[in-house]
Write a protein that holds these residues in place. Structure first.
Motif, PDB file in Angstrom:
ATOM      1  N   GLN A  63       0.821  -1.207   0.000  1.00 47.29           N
ATOM      2  CA  GLN A  63       0.000   0.000   0.000  1.00 47.29           C
ATOM      3  C   GLN A  63       0.855   1.256   0.000  1.00 47.29           C
ATOM      4  OE1 GLN A  63      -3.043   0.006   2.899  1.00 47.29           O
ATOM      5  NE2 GLN A  63      -4.286  -1.347   1.676  1.00 47.29           N
ATOM      6  N   GLN A  64       0.481   2.133  -0.901  1.00 39.22           N
ATOM      7  CA  GLN A  64       1.191   3.399  -1.032  1.00 39.22           C
ATOM      8  C   GLN A  64       0.150   4.535  -0.942  1.00 39.22           C
ATOM      9  OE1 GLN A  64       4.520   3.900  -1.812  1.00 39.22           O
ATOM     10  NE2 GLN A  64       4.912   1.713  -1.589  1.00 39.22           N
ATOM     11  N   PRO A  65       0.584   5.718  -0.503  1.00 41.30           N
ATOM     12  CA  PRO A  65      -0.324   6.876  -0.658  1.00 41.30           C
ATOM     13  C   PRO A  65      -0.444   7.190  -2.144  1.00 41.30           C
ATOM     14  CG  PRO A  65       1.477   7.355   0.880  1.00 41.30           C
ATOM     15  CD  PRO A  65       1.832   6.086   0.153  1.00 41.30           C
ATOM     16  N   VAL A  66      -1.653   7.142  -2.660  1.00 44.70           N
ATOM     17  CA  VAL A  66      -1.886   7.471  -4.071  1.00 44.70           C
ATOM     18  C   VAL A  66      -2.335   8.928  -4.155  1.00 44.70           C
ATOM     19  CG1 VAL A  66      -3.327   6.996  -6.073  1.00 44.70           C
ATOM     20  CG2 VAL A  66      -2.463   5.115  -4.664  1.00 44.70           C
ATOM     21  N   LYS A  67      -1.645   9.676  -4.992  1.00 40.07           N
ATOM     22  CA  LYS A  67      -2.005  11.099  -5.136  1.00 40.07           C
ATOM     23  C   LYS A  67      -2.659  11.327  -6.494  1.00 40.07           C
ATOM     24  CE  LYS A  67       1.686  12.799  -2.217  1.00 40.07           C
ATOM     25  NZ  LYS A  67       3.032  13.354  -2.226  1.00 40.07           N
ATOM     26  N   GLY A  68      -3.593  12.209  -6.525  1.00 41.57           N
ATOM     27  CA  GLY A  68      -4.228  12.528  -7.806  1.00 41.57           C
ATOM     28  C   GLY A  68      -4.976  13.841  -7.727  1.00 41.57           C
ATOM     29  N   PRO A 107      -2.113  -0.337  -6.089  1.00 40.17           N
ATOM     30  CA  PRO A 107      -2.343   0.136  -7.475  1.00 40.17           C
ATOM     31  C   PRO A 107      -3.567  -0.495  -8.099  1.00 40.17           C
ATOM     32  CG  PRO A 107      -0.025  -0.396  -7.126  1.00 40.17           C
ATOM     33  CD  PRO A 107      -0.746  -0.842  -5.890  1.00 40.17           C
ATOM     34  N   ASP A 108      -3.940  -1.711  -7.676  1.00 34.94           N
ATOM     35  CA  ASP A 108      -5.077  -2.380  -8.321  1.00 34.94           C
ATOM     36  C   ASP A 108      -6.411  -1.999  -7.701  1.00 34.94           C
ATOM     37  OD1 ASP A 108      -3.146  -5.440  -8.484  1.00 34.94           O
ATOM     38  OD2 ASP A 108      -3.080  -3.568  -9.655  1.00 34.94           O
ATOM     39  N   ASP A 109      -6.354  -1.377  -6.541  1.00 35.14           N
ATOM     40  CA  ASP A 109      -7.611  -1.052  -5.859  1.00 35.14           C
ATOM     41  C   ASP A 109      -8.495  -0.181  -6.731  1.00 35.14           C
ATOM     42  OD1 ASP A 109      -6.331  -0.750  -2.449  1.00 35.14           O
ATOM     43  OD2 ASP A 109      -6.666  -2.473  -3.792  1.00 35.14           O
ATOM     44  N   GLN A 110      -9.800  -0.433  -6.658  1.00 34.02           N
ATOM     45  CA  GLN A 110     -10.757   0.403  -7.395  1.00 34.02           C
ATOM     46  C   GLN A 110     -11.137   1.599  -6.530  1.00 34.02           C
ATOM     47  OE1 GLN A 110     -12.133  -0.295 -10.708  1.00 34.02           O
ATOM     48  NE2 GLN A 110     -10.213  -1.435 -10.576  1.00 34.02           N
ATOM     49  N   LEU A 111     -11.001   2.783  -7.110  1.00 32.01           N
ATOM     50  CA  LEU A 111     -11.398   4.005  -6.396  1.00 32.01           C
ATOM     51  C   LEU A 111     -12.686   4.532  -7.019  1.00 32.01           C
ATOM     52  CD1 LEU A 111      -7.996   5.957  -6.089  1.00 32.01           C
ATOM     53  CD2 LEU A 111      -8.990   4.281  -4.517  1.00 32.01           C
ATOM     54  N   GLN A 112     -13.605   4.934  -6.127  1.00 32.60           N
ATOM     55  CA  GLN A 112     -14.857   5.490  -6.627  1.00 32.60           C
ATOM     56  C   GLN A 112     -14.890   6.984  -6.334  1.00 32.60           C
ATOM     57  OE1 GLN A 112     -18.918   3.726  -5.607  1.00 32.60           O
ATOM     58  NE2 GLN A 112     -18.938   5.677  -4.478  1.00 32.60           N
ATOM     59  N   ALA A 114      -9.129   2.436 -11.462  1.00 35.17           N
ATOM     60  CA  ALA A 114      -8.078   1.758 -10.698  1.00 35.17           C
ATOM     61  C   ALA A 114      -7.136   2.804 -10.104  1.00 35.17           C
ATOM     62  CB  ALA A 114      -7.306   0.812 -11.612  1.00 35.17           C
ATOM     63  N   ALA A 115      -6.653   2.545  -8.891  1.00 32.10           N
ATOM     64  CA  ALA A 115      -5.825   3.538  -8.196  1.00 32.10           C
ATOM     65  C   ALA A 115      -4.586   3.886  -8.999  1.00 32.10           C
ATOM     66  CB  ALA A 115      -5.418   3.003  -6.817  1.00 32.10           C
ATOM     67  N   GLY A 116      -4.058   2.912  -9.730  1.00 30.28           N
ATOM     68  CA  GLY A 116      -2.856   3.160 -10.511  1.00 30.28           C
ATOM     69  C   GLY A 116      -3.094   4.126 -11.660  1.00 30.28           C
ATOM     70  N   GLU A 117      -4.366   4.322 -12.034  1.00 32.97           N
ATOM     71  CA  GLU A 117      -4.661   5.207 -13.162  1.00 32.97           C
ATOM     72  C   GLU A 117      -5.416   6.464 -12.710  1.00 32.97           C
ATOM     73  OE1 GLU A 117      -5.221   1.717 -16.526  1.00 32.97           O
ATOM     74  OE2 GLU A 117      -6.914   2.376 -15.305  1.00 32.97           O
ATOM     75  N   ASN A 168      -9.636   8.988 -22.165  1.00 23.93           N
ATOM     76  CA  ASN A 168      -9.722   9.316 -20.762  1.00 23.93           C
ATOM     77  C   ASN A 168      -9.146  10.686 -20.441  1.00 23.93           C
ATOM     78  OD1 ASN A 168     -11.037   7.123 -19.827  1.00 23.93           O
ATOM     79  ND2 ASN A 168      -9.184   5.945 -19.382  1.00 23.93           N
ATOM     80  N   ASP A 169      -8.211  11.131 -21.248  1.00 22.21           N
ATOM     81  CA  ASP A 169      -7.448  12.312 -20.872  1.00 22.21           C
ATOM     82  C   ASP A 169      -7.856  13.587 -21.585  1.00 22.21           C
ATOM     83  OD1 ASP A 169      -5.844  10.992 -19.046  1.00 22.21           O
ATOM     84  OD2 ASP A 169      -4.605  10.190 -20.671  1.00 22.21           O
ATOM     85  N   PHE A 170      -8.492  13.450 -22.742  1.00 19.96           N
ATOM     86  CA  PHE A 170      -8.763  14.663 -23.516  1.00 19.96           C
ATOM     87  C   PHE A 170     -10.224  15.056 -23.387  1.00 19.96           C
ATOM     88  CE2 PHE A 170      -9.781  16.977 -27.436  1.00 19.96           C
ATOM     89  CZ  PHE A 170      -8.858  17.991 -27.318  1.00 19.96           C
ATOM     90  N   THR A 171     -10.438  16.239 -22.891  1.00 19.77           N
ATOM     91  CA  THR A 171     -11.797  16.757 -22.801  1.00 19.77           C
ATOM     92  C   THR A 171     -11.817  18.141 -23.430  1.00 19.77           C
ATOM     93  OG1 THR A 171     -11.357  17.756 -20.681  1.00 19.77           O
ATOM     94  CG2 THR A 171     -12.289  15.551 -20.658  1.00 19.77           C
TER      95      THR A 171
END
Lengths: 1023, 537
Positions: free
Chosen positions: A41-46, A84-89, A101-104, A765-768
């Motif tokens: 487990q790592q702190p995931v930043k976004g 990294p595999d955890d699903q974030l909502q 996914a947390a990694g993305e 996913n990235d271009f809006t």
């Protein structure tokens, strides 16, 4: 002291990273979860953003495996512990749910789901959800890209962003920018600018720092504006400034930029003195300048002799200069109180020497909940500015009255004049500018205090008191200077003959008191009722005083009048006006499907005589949300919302001066026997019967939301008719040369269509991206004008035509041969004095429009255009890709003409001592028989100078107002420096204009401080 | 905190703030409302003062009245205006501004004539004020009549809907002026002292009535009025011609009616700028300059005509004024201006004369112009121009450039005497002794000898016209004279303005229709009942 402190703060802000340690972002987390997991487990930043690339705070981020929950910060950043595999909502009200996914999850975009409809729109004395609106309100939200532009004032920042709002910049004088702002066209023959209300208190748009603005609403129809009654006929602009949000950590942010600016457009002038002299000789028809003198000039200047200059005055006098602005702010709040504090510094050097402008501006908005039933708050805002006093029109007239043969400043410091014995000294713009010093200092302070009492759960009482104070102090010192004929060392007499000092001071204040009750209740779960009643009272006052002395001690910008020996003038003046009003609003809807609203205001104004003092201004509107009907449910697959709405109402205009109903006698002194004695005579013929101008607006609209809230479309039709327009039709001068009295005699109609479209899309996913556009049309027509007409210069106002339509001769062609003139004369044609008498080859021939075989003023015809555009449009484009964002604002007008000619800058009738436009090189001559340009004549001639459509230009244009490209560093990087968000950007402002008009600025054909274009680099930091 | 207490306090506050009843009554902060005016003697005086103010406004803002001569052959302006080149169209602001200003004076005079009779006040003062209003109204109508011909007549302050009259005939305007001046003559005093100096006198009214008769070619009536003035009034010719046009000559014994000025911004006259030159206290721009035609018209001191062929240049050849080289020799140029009518040097600065300029210093007009010597006189136009001495304050101490305290004469006794001579000469088959006496009085005052005797009516007419040209130059009378004599086209049209060295500057124009100004285009646009003057269509 005050200024130094502000400056120190803004400088500190620029290097302010060191500060951030104390406000370091705390990582919210669930304590139990951290220890239960393994080392993977790592702190995931976004960071969370919306489709437009704007950061989103308050988004709930949930690790679906551990159930840990964190909330994104107001800069959109979050930190959560996850594999990294955890699903974030990601979830936020008004946005669609996103699982990633947390990694993305470095950068997550949320898409608006309900926001279009749930969006809260600021309306008069309150707010409404967009879905419940039945009137016509355009709402502009200010985001990071908007407030980062180098617009320096709010009017420029709004250009192109709202349908039906046309903003033309008439002057770019730093700190004294001029704008012509119209909502849905020119609704009256008088001041047609909209009422501006800032946080509930009337004010001026440019007194607000754009970076303090949260939202601007434009109230366009009677339904939305009637609650402002007698001042609302020309629309209302509501500005809402930022307040701190409660229960959020205090944030410090900085945004600032620096860059360069220059004239957006220049015109070519003849800079070769020899050519200049030849052209004068040609126009005068004789050797005003001897041929050998011209040849000598040509030879000597080619050899580099500085005494034979070919001065490019525009190049010499218009600079590239620095523009910089810094804003720092702190905002946030606790459980019961919140505040937003901002400080700003602007330095605009302008592009003409001695036209610097510096502004220090601040705002503090604070609110406190002092008891369960009571909230109090206040706004304190103001600015201090200093502006150098260059008068652009005097400056340009010195440029007009010079020639390329004048040396701006010789190597020994002397100013050059014309170098022809026996001719006038000419003028030297550089000497003019160097010898005028002055400063306009302005201090402005605004206060607003309010309290809101919740009397019952559904009944609240709000009372507020606002106060605006404005203090202006100007001084100007004019120093005599001499021009030299540097070839002969001849010194022209100095001008002016003696130095002089001017001081003026002006104070304005206004007080606003208002008190209102709001009641909202839902009955039976379906009937929503809202009621508002209020009272409002305002007073405005202005006093001014100025004095001028000459023979000033010393010569170095002494600016206190006691330094002068002789009194030249003292003047004083003042005005005031008062307004009292009662107003109210009732809204009702049934299940948010059928919407009804009524507004009214009862206004009393000091500007009218007792019998006509009070006016009543009602409005009604209704809306039907078709999409809520059962039968419409099949449409729901495409349409998220369908609403039709309509409104009708009456508004008033009281902007006609403060005392126009009173016959006023003024002072006309006359000296008898060496003593000035008082004389008294009537100054203006009055009309005690004047009353309000009444504007009736009908409005129908259709609002659509489609494709899962991605596409919004709005269309409306309006009809705005103003009756009893107060106007001054010309009266015979035999009346005593008075200005004509005001009379309620005219009526005018503006109608048109407005469209607004916005589409939010994404690719991958990235271009809006977001594409928005607005377009509005105005068709203006004078309905009544007392059966009369008013001709002013090249324009006419009369029934059946647009207001101030162009009225002039029609240019036919350039006469090529004498035989043509002879034929015309033989056919019985005559040429009146209006066209300058009988022409010669090379002169203009006008159309004999009335067929009477006389070329004269009776041949003037009404053109189908005025200087008011029939079409306005705006375009916004924004896109975001990973850390990059791009924002573009474009704006244009169409269906418009402006008259530009014979003002000395654009003419073929030339004399010695004036700059000449390069275009006259293409003139008609016997050798070069131009069909486009006339021959040269002198300015005394009426030939080729009559008002004609030869000088009427199409001033339609499309301008890319702003292009901004930004890049925000990943929060993973910035967090190392304890910074939540760091964005750098570059902005081009006013850089690209597409127009056929070849004058200075299609927004204003006459001469004014030139519009400037800027390129800047800027920085946004939040921590 | 208690909810009810809070509400109570707020209700109280609300009640206090909205209690003021007269909140919406706001009178102008700078003006005087009409209802409160026209109540006292003081009001009546202030009311009529404002009628005079128009005269000052006209003289200041259109063109200094004397500069009307720039549209004739005796002076010219340094830059082109349509009036000098004959190119002005009917919509030139010059015409509409003049028209509007005279009617403003008439409107104010009508306001006085309507309101003052009802005021309870000293009867003598009331009569004087009514007389002043009649005089000024008649005066403004005279100016309109002179420039525009027949104009609409309004004799009371009318409403807008009454302001659309057609033009009255020449004869109707003439009769109206005579009537106003007759009324004024009956009501006005013969002279004023101290702080009333400058008000209209009965002599001013008589002079204007005589002028109206002269303009209407009613020569006997004109001569009678002028004779009565010469016999009965206290006005006498001033010994020193030059002082008539200096600050020191304000309210002199010769002036009959003038525009009064003080050295205050907005209340002085711009003579120093427009007539003045670089050596004056405020560095004038010499916008108006006397022409060589005028200078050459001054007789020799013995009364014989001036002629260049009587003079020689440095080489001993006859002096050729069109040869710039001849002007470079000091001795021969000095000779040109010696032994001339003394009024030449008193009115005009010529080469090798001196001018007492700022600070009382004396400057010598060297030619060719020398700019390096601080004692040298430097005209603004260095090629070879004469400059006005008339109306330029000698040794000026005044520093407000456009605001000299120099009263500007509109009627003075010498003018009246010459008009008498003219009217009497026209009325008779041949000039009688009174005609000679009149012209000689004006000549003798200046130091010029009597006219030769035995002149025919036509010869006397020429002499009188010449005398008016040199005596009244720069005072604006000639612009009216050459138009009423019908010689304007002959003396102006096609003539080149030149430097005294013969260098051509600009060609003048005086088309046929220039004898009258056009009804301003803007006025015709508003009032279609007005016919246009011939040639201006």
């Amino acid at each position: 002291m005050y200024r130094q402190l502000l400056f120190a703060l803004s400088v500190f802000a620029m290097v302010g990273n060191a500060w951030s340690a104390s406000s370091k972002t705390k990582v919210p987390f669930s304590p139990g979860a951290l220890w239960a997991q393994g080392s993977a487990q790592q702190p995931v930043k976004g960071v969370v953003k919306d489709e437009r690339g704007q950061v989103l705070g308050g988004v709930e981020v949930r690790n679906l495996r551990t159930s840990e929950v964190v909330v994104s910060d107001s800069d959109g950043s979050f930190v959560i512990v996850a594999n990294p595999d955890d699903q974030l909502q990601f979830r936020s009200i008004g946005y669609g749910l996103v699982v990633r996914a947390a990694g993305e999850a470095k950068e997550v975009q949320l898409t608006v789901e309900e926001s279009v409809l749930e969006e809260v729109v600021i309306v008069g004395y309150g707010s409404q959800k967009r879905q419940n609106l039945t009137g016509s309100v355009a709402s502009v939200n200010f985001n990071e890209a908007t407030t980062s532009r180098p617009t320096t004032n709010l009017s420029s920042a709004l250009v192109g962003l709202s349908p039906g709002l046309n903003i033309a910049q008439t002057s770019a004088t730093p700190g004294g920018e001029g704008f012509n702002i119209l909502v849905r066209g020119q609704g009256t023959m008088n001041d047609a600018s909209p009422l501006v209300v800032i946080d509930g208190v009337p004010g001026a748009l440019n007194d607000v720092n754009p970076s303090d603005v949260a939202n601007v609403s434009v109230l366009k129809d009677a339904s939305s504006a009637a609650i402002y009654g007698s001042r609302a006929a020309n629309g209302v602009i509501l500005v809402t400034t930022k307040r701190g949000s409660r229960d959020s950590k205090y944030k410090f942010s900085y945004n600032g930029y620096a860059g360069s600016q220059s004239a957006a457009n220049t015109i070519d002038y003849i800079t070769d003195m020899a050519t200049h002299m030849e052209l004068v000789n040609e126009s005068e028809g004789r050797e005003k300048y001897a041929t050998d003198l011209i040849e000598q000039w040509r030879t000597e200047s080619a050899a580099g002799n500085p005494l034979y200059p070919n001065t490019d005055w525009y190049g010499e006098m218009l600079n590239n200069s620095l523009l910089t602005e810094h804003n720092v702010s702190v905002s946030g709040g606790g459980q019961n109180s919140n505040m937003a504090l901002s400080l700003g510094y602007l330095n605009n050097k302008g592009i003409i020497d001695n036209s610097d402008y510096k502004r220090y501006i601040f705002r503090l908005n604070a609110d406190a909940k002092v008891a369960d039933f009571l909230r109090v708050g206040g706004n304190v805002f103001g600015n201090w500015s200093d502006r150098d006093l260059i008068d652009a029109s005097s400056f340009f007239s010195t440029i007009r009255n010079t020639t390329p043969g004048v040396i701006p400043q010789y190597e020994d410091g002397r100013y050059g004049g014309e170098m022809f014995p026996g001719l006038p000294a000419g003028s030297n713009p550089m000497a003019y500018i160097d010898n005028i010093r002055g400063n306009a200092e302005r201090q402005r302070l605004g206060l607003k205090f309010f309290g809101i009492v919740n009397i019952l759960k559904s009944l609240e009482w709000e009372t507020s008191f606002g106060f605006n104070y404005n203090n202006n102090r100007n001084w100007q010192y004019v120093r005599p200077y001499s021009l030299w004929n540097l070839q002969t060392d001849f010194k022209y007499p100095q001008t002016p003959s003696i130095n002089s000092l001017f001081n003026s001071s002006r104070r304005d204040y206004s007080t606003v008191f208002n008190s209102l009750l709001r009641y909202t209740e839902t009955f039976g779960g379906a009937h929503n009722v809202g009621v508002l009643v209020g009272f409002d009272q305002q007073y405005n006052r202005m006093d001014m005083f100025d004095a001028k002395k000459n023979d000033i001690l010393g010569d170095d910008a002494i600016y206190i009048l006691d330094a002068g020996a002789n009194m030249e003038a003292i003047n004083g003046s003042g005005t005031d006006d008062a307004l009292q009003s009662f107003f109210g609003r009732i809204t009702y809807d049934y299940k948010q499907k059928y919407l009804i609203e009524a507004n009214a205001r009862y206004d009393g104004s000091s500007r009218f005589a007792k019998e006509n003092r009070w006016g009543f201004f009602p409005s009604f509107s209704a809306g039907w949300r078709l999409s809520e009907e059962a039968f419409a449910q099949p449409l729901k697959t495409v349409f998220d919302d369908i609403k039709v709405r309509g409104s009708w109402g009456r508004l008033g205009n009281n902007r006609i001066g403060d005392y126009t109903y009173q016959i006023v006698y003024g002072s006309y002194l006359y000296p008898f026997g060496g003593q000035l004695q008082q004389g008294v005579g009537p100054t203006e013929i009055a009309n005690s019967n004047i009353k309000w101008e009444t504007t009736t607006i009908s409005n129908v609209g259709l609002d659509l939301v489609l494709l899962k809230n991605r596409l919004t479309v709005s269309a409306e039709y309006y009809d705005k008719t103003t009756t009893d327009i107060l106007t001054k039709i010309p009266i015979p001068l035999v009346m005593g040369n008075f200005l004509p009295p005001w009379q309620n005699i005219a009526a005018m109609r503006n109608n048109g269509l407005e469209f607004q479209v916005g589409y939010q899309g994404r690719a991958g996913n990235d271009f809006t991206y977001f594409v928005g556009g607005n377009l509005s049309t105005v068709h203006n027509k004078v309905l009544e004008f007392n059966g009369d007409q008013s001709i002013s210069g090249a324009t006419i106002t009369q029934e059946g035509n647009p207001f101030n339509s162009f009225y002039m001769l029609e240019f036919d062609h350039i006469i090529q041969d004498q035989s043509e003139i002879d034929q015309l004369l033989a056919d019985g044609y005559t040429f009146g004095t209006y066209v300058g008498g009988v022409p010669s080859p090379g002169d203009m021939l006008y159309k004999d429009a009335n067929g009477d075989k006389v070329f004269n003023d009776a041949d003037r015809v009404v053109k189908d255009y005025s200087s008011l555009p029939k079409l306005n449009y705006g375009l916004t484009l924004s896109a975001a890709y990973k850390g990059f964002d791009l924002n573009v604002v474009g704006q244009g007008i169409g269906g418009v003409r402006q008259y530009w000619g014979n003002d000395g800058f654009n003419t073929f009738n030339i004399n010695e001592g004036f700059l000449q436009r390069a275009e006259i090189l293409n003139r008609w001559t016997p050798e070069n028989k131009s069909t486009e340009y006339p021959r040269l004549r002198t300015s005394g001639s009426a030939l080729n100078t009559a008002y004609s459509d030869y000088w009427l230009y199409n001033t339609a244009y499309f301008r890319i107002k702003s292009i901004q490209l930004g890049y925000a560093l990943p929060s993973a990087t910035t967090s190392k420096f304890k910074v939540d968000r760091l964005r750098i950007y570059a902005n081009l402002e006013n850089f690209f204009t597409f127009t056929k008009f070849d004058g200075y600025n299609p927004e204003n054909a006459s001469v004014a401080y030139p519009l400037m274009k800027q390129w800047i680099l800027g920085l946004n930091i939040t921590f | 905190m208690n909810k009810l207490n809070i509400i109570g306090v707020l209700v109280l506050l609300l009640g206090t703030l909205s209690a003021c009843n007269d909140f919406l009554d706001r009178d102008s902060l700078v003006g005087l409302s009409e209802g409160g005016f026209w109540k006292s003697e003081q009001d009546a005086i202030m009311g009529v003062n404002a009628v005079y103010e128009v005269n000052r406004e006209f003289t200041n803002s259109i063109v200094i009245y004397g500069m009307m001569d720039d549209f004739t052959d005796i002076s010219y302006q340094s830059f082109a205006t349509g009036l000098t080149t004959g190119a002005f169209p009917a919509n030139a602001a010059f015409y509409s501004a003049s028209w509007g200003m005279f009617y403003k004076g008439i409107y104010r005079a009508n306001t006085v004539l309507k309101n003052v009779p009802g005021i309870a006040m000293n009867e003598a003062v009331k009569n004087r004020i009514i007389g002043e209003a009649h005089f000024l109204r008649g005066y403004y109508y005279f100016k309109l009549w002179d420039y525009f011909g027949g104009v609409p007549i309004y004799d009371k302050p009318m409403n807008v809907d009454e302001a659309y009259k057609p033009r009255a005939t020449n004869g109707e305007v003439y009769a109206f002026i005579v009537n106003d001046m007759t009324e004024a003559y009956a009501l006005l005093e013969g002279s004023y002292s101290g702080s009333d100096a400058g008000r209209a006198t009965k002599w001013a009214a008589l002079a204007m009535r005589g002028k109206a008769h002269l303009w209407a070619k009613e020569y006997e009536k004109a001569a009678a009025d002028f004779r009565e003035l010469m016999e009965k009034s206290d006005r006498v010719l001033l010994d020193d011609y030059h002082t008539l046009f200096r600050v020191a000559g304000n309210n002199n014994s010769e002036v009959i009616f003038d525009v009064q000025y003080v050295a205050e911004k907005g209340y002085g006259i711009a003579t120093d700028r427009n007539y003045g030159n670089a050596m004056g206290a405020t560095s004038g721009s010499q916008r108006t300059r006397p022409t060589p035609e005028l200078v050459n018209a001054y007789e020799m001191a013995d009364g014989t005509p001036f002629d260049f062929s009587n003079f020689t240049n440095a080489d001993g050849d006859p002096f050729n004024p069109d040869n710039p080289a001849d002007w470079n020799d000091e001795a021969s140029v000095r000779a040109l201006f010696a032994n001339r009518d003394p009024r030449l040097q008193q009115a005009i600065v010529v080469p090798w004369s001196t001018f007492v300029g700022r600070g009382g210093a004396e400057y010598l007009y060297r030619f060719p112009v020398v700019t390096t010597d601080p004692t040298s006189y430097v005209p603004v136009w260095t090629n070879g121009s004469y400059a006005w001495r008339k109306f330029v304050e000698t040794g000026s101490v005044y520093t407000l450039q456009d605001n000299m305290p120099q009263n500007f004469p509109l009627i003075r006794l010498a003018d009246v005497i010459l008009m008498y001579a003219e009217a009497q000469n026209e009325a008779l088959g041949a000039p009688d002794q009174s005609v000679y006496d009149a012209v000689n009085a004006v000549r003798n005052r200046a130091g010029m000898p009597d006219l030769p005797t035995g002149l025919s009516k036509g010869q006397m007419q020429e002499r009188i016209r010449h005398e008016r040209m040199v005596e009244l130059c720069g005072e604006g009378q000639r612009y009216s004279d050459i138009r009423r004599w019908g010689i304007a086209k002959d003396v102006v049209d096609g003539v080149w303005m030149t430097e005294f060295t013969g260098v051509q500057i600009r060609q003048r124009g005086f088309p046929d229709h220039y004898y009258l100004w056009p009804i301003p285009q803007s006025e015709k646009d508003v009032n279609p009942n007005l016919d246009q003057n011939p040639g201006w269509e």
